[in-house]
Design a protein around this motif. Structure first.
Motif, PDB file in Angstrom:
ATOM      1  N   ALA A   1     -45.201 -18.560   2.975  1.00  0.00           N
ATOM      2  CA  ALA A   1     -44.208 -17.685   2.354  1.00  0.00           C
ATOM      3  C   ALA A   1     -42.834 -18.350   2.375  1.00  0.00           C
ATOM      4  CB  ALA A   1     -44.150 -16.345   3.079  1.00  0.00           C
TER       5      ALA A   1
ATOM      6  N   ASP B   1     -46.763 -11.055  -2.349  1.00  0.00           N
ATOM      7  CA  ASP B   1     -47.717 -12.036  -2.864  1.00  0.00           C
ATOM      8  C   ASP B   1     -48.007 -11.711  -4.332  1.00  0.00           C
ATOM      9  OD1 ASP B   1     -50.126 -14.034  -1.745  1.00  0.00           O
ATOM     10  OD2 ASP B   1     -50.680 -12.847  -3.510  1.00  0.00           O
TER      11      ASP B   1
ATOM     12  N   ARG C   1     -45.478 -16.613  -3.232  1.00  0.00           N
ATOM     13  CA  ARG C   1     -45.566 -15.920  -1.945  1.00  0.00           C
ATOM     14  C   ARG C   1     -44.208 -16.068  -1.270  1.00  0.00           C
ATOM     15  NH1 ARG C   1     -49.500 -13.826   1.236  1.00  0.00           N
ATOM     16  NH2 ARG C   1     -49.366 -14.062   3.494  1.00  0.00           N
TER      17      ARG C   1
END
Length: 884
Positions: free
Chosen positions: A646, A662, A669
């Motif tokens: 992420a 997401d 992400r």
């Protein structure tokens, strides 16, 4: 000692004394309700006030600052400047008074050869608060300053606070004695022109419970941790170290002032009104350079308006100095050269900075043309000797960007006056409206105690991810910074709920809007902010009934507004991913803005996008829309989220557990607290509108999203279809056809200009031959008829003057330019010796035309209203010569 060297010595000294060197924050304030940072301590406010734990015990910085409230005073005195730099050293619960005094004295008095600033200790004075005897003892113990050079002063000078309840403390200021040539003896209490303040030490030690004014407040007790906040004005120290008279004459400012002097032919120091204008130019060019460098563009509101005003005031000041051609290409590079030692990014990003500035000057020169037409119409209506209304002067200022003194100058050229009192009355009304608007906004220095007390009762619970409505209870009402118990119809104030579905502005996403209803009342939610972390403050307008603290409500978010904002936020994630796919993983986010129908995304990248790159990025984002990717989120520990790939957003501080959004598995992400749509197909089309640099190594893309993107593309399609029909070519051939027509137009304009110029110059031989003798002065007068460019008339008169062989020569030429008569007069040195000055002669001629003019003794220009009276205007000059 150069300014950059003083800056370097400051940072080196405090770094060697255990301080963390913190780079200057941008001049742009993080608080959206504050235009620019105006103090060196701004970026440290959360640490000084205790709202956040400081990441270091002591710090030092040289902060870029912009002060906007004194723009009108810039240049009139040598104390006011728009851009300035504030050196600061800070302690967050570490050292206190003794060390702050010791550090200041050491840096100021240590010799230059030892890394100090080399000030003579015998010329330094200190002031302390009259209740702060402890600090007097510390000055005597830590320095060599004698007791007679320490003066007591009141709270107006030597007590600091925020303006509201919160931290405060005594100040101790350091002054430098410039000597008897600058004023009377007796220290700062006697003369602050002779004794110049160079450093202010703030001892932040008290908790204030009430603040009624600068000098009237209540001290509730001591702060749990005592802090140090000091500030040294870099420009002020520089002019003392460089042996010049004021900040306008230091090495980072004076070169621009000198260039303004050379361009205008005016000598700095000769005439006060000219000096003021040159100082305005030097200050405003430097300020604009830094402001553009930090990403601001000219606009009609906010920071952009301040920038626009600075640039236009600089151009205006040069015009009043007699320079009418573009000046920024001469001045801005000079400012960059002298500033780049302190701020290297100004040089690396100068191509973008200069492009913005030069475009604004070009635009202002165009507004001069449109404003001139409005002014000319007003002159026609009032007639010679009349008075233009304040409404017209205000319209010229507000719509066309004309400063009042430019309007006064141009009106005088036409022989009319201006109702300045009426203009200033309208300006005052505008300022009062602006102050009322600013008062309604929350600022970083505002009193947040009412919100902090509400937060003590518990944080706001946000339930807006799962729904757009909720039942809630009113926990608090805040108006003008203070808690109130009720609000009635027509009131605008902040509402705090225990539970809210409304998204508070954060992470670049604009806040939700909607309605709050209760028993007998309705309020519209205009905005939602988080004045203190964890608390949502809903800015509401009460539409009907009365709200009271503790009442039950039903809160409902506007679903269309939320959906459009979510579209834009999800589009931002798609564009971010597309950028990284096309440009590489180093193209990371550096800021964003998401609002219904529009997204703006800043990212790290050194070069401009090529058309092919832009098309590829836009295509990749829209393919993700077409693929209808799922959008989901989950909560993870921060370290786990990072390990999962992420991406973290620019400048964000994350809690231990974060929300991960997401999109389509590997496509995107990111850590994100914003709201999003359910699948990418709901985003709709994404249309890139622009791409540009906003700072060294940082670029920005803007895009319309959803229905706004569709409508924009439909408008472009309609325009293309219309052009295709007008040009009688297929749509694909329109660009080539337009390019061909533009080339033909440029060629025709060039040939027309050449023909007009040739006609004017051809008349010069006849003008020389027809010159007549008037009491020993050779006088040539020519009516050139219709002329496209007034510059050709100036070239004509100077050419004829140079070709007439006589001891005294006056040449006058008149022409009709754009339907208006114009007169140019040239007088050589012999004529001037006879008392015949071009400026006086042109005024006499233009009086016959119903206008006015002026200029230098050797060359002057003016205009009027009636071209039919050109013969009388030329004869009027002959009459003056004949009686000289």
């Amino acid at each position: 000692m150069r300014t950059a060297e003083i800056r370097k010595r400051w940072l080196t000294f405090f770094e060697e004394n255990g301080h963390t060197v913190v780079p200057s924050a941008s001049v742009i304030s993080d608080d959206p309700s504050i235009l620019f940072n105006i103090a060196g301590m701004v970026q440290f406010i959360p640490y000084l006030t205790g709202r956040e734990p400081a990441p270091f015990a002591r710090a030092t910085s040289v902060q870029k600052c912009v002060r906007t409230q004194d723009i009108e005073e810039v240049g009139k005195t040598t104390r006011h400047g728009t851009f300035f730099q504030m050196n600061g050293n800070f302690s967050f619960g570490d050292y206190f008074k003794a060390e702050a005094i010791r550090f200041a004295w050491q840096l100021l008095t240590h010799p230059e050869s030892a890394g100090g600033l080399g000030f003579d200790p015998d010329r330094l004075w200190a002031t302390v608060h009259h209740d702060d005897a402890e600090t007097v003892d510390l000055w005597l113990a830590e320095t060599s300053v004698p007791r007679e050079r320490i003066q007591f002063r009141g709270s107006d000078d030597n007590f600091w606070h925020t303006g509201g309840p919160g931290p405060g403390g005594y100040c101790s200021e350091i002054y430098y004695d410039r000597g008897p040539g600058y004023g009377v003896e007796g220290g700062p209490e006697a003369d602050e022109d002779r004794y110049i303040e160079i450093w202010n030490l703030v001892f932040m030690e008290f908790e204030l419970s009430a603040v009624r004014s600068k000098t009237d407040f209540d001290i509730a007790g001591d702060l749990p941790a005592k802090n140090i906040d000091t500030g040294m004005g870099l420009e002020r120290v520089a002019f003392l170290k460089q042996g010049v008279e004021n900040m306008y004459e230091i090495d980072e400012v004076f070169p621009v002032l000198g260039a303004a002097s050379r361009l205008s032919g005016r000598t700095y120091g000769a005439v006060e009104v000219d000096d003021v204008r040159m100082r305005v130019v030097a200050d405003h060019v430097r300020s604009a350079l830094v402001i553009i460098g930090d990403g601001v563009r000219p606009a009609n509101e906010g920071r952009g308006y301040i920038l626009r005003r600075l640039l236009r005031r600089a151009v205006r000041a040069m015009r009043l100095l007699g320079v009418t051609e573009p000046v920024l290409p001469h001045l801005l590079p000079l400012s960059m050269e002298v500033m780049k030692a302190s701020y290297p990014d100004l040089e690396t990003d100068f191509e973008r900075i200069s492009r913005v500035a030069y475009a604004e000057e070009t635009a202002f020169l165009r507004t001069l043309e449109s404003g001139t037409q409005l002014l000319a119409g007003a002159v026609d209506r009032v007639g010679a000797g009349g008075d233009i209304s304040g409404d017209i002067a205000f319209a010229l200022h507000d719509t066309h960007g004309f400063p009042i003194d430019l309007t006064l100058e141009m009106a005088a050229e036409h022989g009319v006056s201006v109702d300045e009192e009426g203009f200033r009355g309208l300006m005052q009304e505008q300022r009062e409206r602006a102050r009322a608007d600013a008062k309604s906004k929350k600022g970083g220095g505002a009193d947040l105690s009412a919100y902090s007390q509400l937060l003590d009762e518990g944080a706001s619970e946000f339930v807006g991810y799962d729904g757009l409505t909720s039942d809630a209870r009113i926990r608090g009402l805040v108006a003008d910074g203070g808690a109130v118990d009720r609000a009635a119809a027509g009131d605008t104030l902040d509402l705090v709920l225990d539970v809210t579905p409304f998204y508070a502005e954060a992470g670049g996403q604009r806040a939700d809007r909607g309605i709050v209803r209760g028993d007998g009342f309705t309020a519209r939610v205009l905005d939602v902010q988080a004045p203190v972390k964890g608390l949502s403050a809903h800015r509401i307008e009460v539409l009907e009934g009365e709200l009271t603290r503790g009442a039950d409500v039903f809160a409902e978010v506007d679903p269309d507004h939320r959906f459009a904002a979510a579209q834009a936020h999800s589009a931002t994630h798609l564009v971010h991913s597309a950028l990284r796919t096309v440009l590489g993983p180093h193209a990371v986010q550096a800021g964003s803005l998401n609002q219904p129908g529009y997204m703006r995304f800043d990212y790290a990248y050194p070069d401009a996008l090529t058309p092919a790159m832009r098309a590829e990025i836009e295509d990749a984002a829209n393919v993700a829309v077409r693929d209808d990717l799922a959008v989901s989120y989950e909560y993870l520990p921060l370290d786990d989220a990072k390990r999962s790939g992420a991406l973290a957003l620019f400048g964000e501080k994350y809690p231990s557990v974060v929300r991960v959004v997401d999109i389509g598995g590997p496509f995107s992400r990111e850590l994100c607290g914003g709201t999003h749509i359910g699948r990418t197909s709901q985003v709709g089309p994404i249309s890139l509108l622009s791409e540009a640099s906003v700072g060294s190594g940082t670029r920005r893309v803007e895009a319309s999203v959803g229905l706004d993107a569709f409508r924009g593309l439909a408008r472009e399609r309609t325009i293309l279809r219309s052009l295709s029909e007008m040009l009688k070519v297929p749509g694909t051939d329109v660009p080539g056809r337009v390019e061909s027509l533009l080339e033909r137009l440029k060629d025709a304009e060039r040939r027309i200009a050449e023909m007009g110029r040739d006609r004017v110059l051809a008349a010069s031989a006849e003008a020389v031959a027809s010159a007549r003798d008037l009491r020993g002065v050779r006088y040539s007068a020519t009516d050139l008829g219709d002329v496209a460019d007034a510059g050709d008339v100036r070239s004509f008169v100077t050419d004829v003057r140079n070709r007439i062989d006589a001891s005294a020569v006056v040449v006058a030429a008149a022409a009709t330019v754009g339907g208006k008569p114009s007169v140019v007069v040239a007088a050589d040195a012999g004529a001037q010796a006879r008392g015949l000055r071009a400026g006086d002669l042109v005024k006499r001629a233009c009086g016959e035309l119903g206008g006015g003019g002026g200029g230098k003794p050797d060359l002057a220009q003016g205009g009027g209203q009636d071209p039919a009276r050109i013969p009388q205007a030329l004869d009027a000059i002959a009459a003056v010569i004949s009686t000289s």
